[in-house]
Design an enzyme around this catalytic site. Sequence first.
Site, PDB file in Angstrom:
ATOM      1  N   GLU A 155       6.675 -17.134   0.081  1.00  0.00           N
ATOM      2  CA  GLU A 155       6.514 -16.266   0.869  1.00  0.00           C
ATOM      3  C   GLU A 155       5.358 -15.130   0.424  1.00  0.00           C
ATOM      4  OE1 GLU A 155       8.929 -12.757   3.283  1.00  0.00           O
ATOM      5  OE2 GLU A 155      10.119 -14.313   2.513  1.00  0.00           O
ATOM      6  N   ASP A 210      -0.982 -10.110  -6.454  1.00  0.00           N
ATOM      7  CA  ASP A 210      -1.473 -10.758  -5.563  1.00  0.00           C
ATOM      8  C   ASP A 210      -1.258 -12.301  -5.312  1.00  0.00           C
ATOM      9  OD1 ASP A 210      -3.648 -11.965  -3.974  1.00  0.00           O
ATOM     10  OD2 ASP A 210      -4.732 -10.367  -4.249  1.00  0.00           O
ATOM     11  N   ASP A 243      -0.775  -7.115   6.583  1.00  0.00           N
ATOM     12  CA  ASP A 243      -1.505  -6.233   6.854  1.00  0.00           C
ATOM     13  C   ASP A 243      -2.629  -6.664   8.047  1.00  0.00           C
ATOM     14  OD1 ASP A 243      -3.537  -4.043   7.024  1.00  0.00           O
ATOM     15  OD2 ASP A 243      -2.920  -3.483   4.916  1.00  0.00           O
ATOM     16  N   LYS A 298      -9.731  -2.497  11.728  1.00  0.00           N
ATOM     17  CA  LYS A 298     -10.832  -2.019  11.761  1.00  0.00           C
ATOM     18  C   LYS A 298     -11.797  -3.214  11.604  1.00  0.00           C
ATOM     19  CE  LYS A 298     -10.461   2.949  10.412  1.00  0.00           C
ATOM     20  NZ  LYS A 298     -10.868   3.830   9.437  1.00  0.00           N
ATOM     21  N   THR A 337      12.918  -9.059  10.346  1.00  0.00           N
ATOM     22  CA  THR A 337      12.605  -8.347   9.295  1.00  0.00           C
ATOM     23  C   THR A 337      12.644  -6.846   9.686  1.00  0.00           C
ATOM     24  OG1 THR A 337      10.163  -8.164   9.671  1.00  0.00           O
ATOM     25  CG2 THR A 337      11.060 -10.037   8.667  1.00  0.00           C
ATOM     26  N   ARG A 338      12.246  -5.903   8.766  1.00  0.00           N
ATOM     27  CA  ARG A 338      12.291  -4.575   9.028  1.00  0.00           C
ATOM     28  C   ARG A 338      11.052  -4.135   9.982  1.00  0.00           C
ATOM     29  NH1 ARG A 338      12.322  -1.291   3.674  1.00  0.00           N
ATOM     30  NH2 ARG A 338      13.886  -2.952   3.456  1.00  0.00           N
ATOM     31  N   TYR A 339       9.935  -4.948   9.442  1.00  0.00           N
ATOM     32  CA  TYR A 339       8.593  -4.749  10.584  1.00  0.00           C
ATOM     33  C   TYR A 339       8.761  -5.210  11.830  1.00  0.00           C
ATOM     34  CZ  TYR A 339       7.044  -4.236   5.310  1.00  0.00           C
ATOM     35  OH  TYR A 339       7.031  -3.679   4.441  1.00  0.00           O
ATOM     36  N   GLU A 340       9.636  -6.277  11.841  1.00  0.00           N
ATOM     37  CA  GLU A 340       9.602  -6.748  13.385  1.00  0.00           C
ATOM     38  C   GLU A 340      10.358  -5.853  14.174  1.00  0.00           C
ATOM     39  OE1 GLU A 340      10.728 -11.056  15.053  1.00  0.00           O
ATOM     40  OE2 GLU A 340      12.579 -10.074  14.604  1.00  0.00           O
TER      41      GLU A 340
END
Length: 208
Positions: free
Chosen positions: A39, A91, A113, A117, A187-190
Amino acid sequence: MEEFLPTIAVPGVDREDNPDRAEIDLAALFPKAQEVWLEIGFGGGEHLIAEAKAHPQIGLIGCEHYIDGVAKCLAAIEREGVANIRLHPHDARDLLDVAPEGALGRVYLLYPDPWPKTRHHKRRFMSAENLDALARAMRSGAELRLATDIPDYALHALAAIHSHPAFEWTAEKAGDWREPWTGWPGTRYEAKALREGRNPHYLVFRRA
């Protein structure tokens, strides 16, 4: 971070520890695992831990360079007593660089992420260079699973996959990218995306 992380960190990934970039021994890291999954960017580790608990026969490696996320994940691993997770707190590209060829059976890239831009698009993980690294490290038939709530990122990912000979998009109908895959814990982002009215996309790509 000081005591527990060194016991479950993937050895030989950092360049100062492995300047020759020799392949790491995943079989020694997960001696009883049937397969190894990765992941990339695990956030607080909710999905990583859910997958580890649901698939005890799988060895899971999580990469995350944000220290707060690593700390949260460590606390949850210790609390849940999960034994089939190893972490790389830096990374993911460094890990892909030393992973054995064809070693990974599945890769997750969840809510990366988006670098919205235009001048920053070259920083997006779904790039030709990173797909080359994934193609080398993934076995034939392995899946790359991408979740994103940014339509432009989904289109960017599809364009990158379309241009890469080692991967194919598996979708056959709209539900294949609108609905999460079986066993998806969220997930928390979802959850944040849904609260803010953004619809997630669930894309599955297969290594040829």
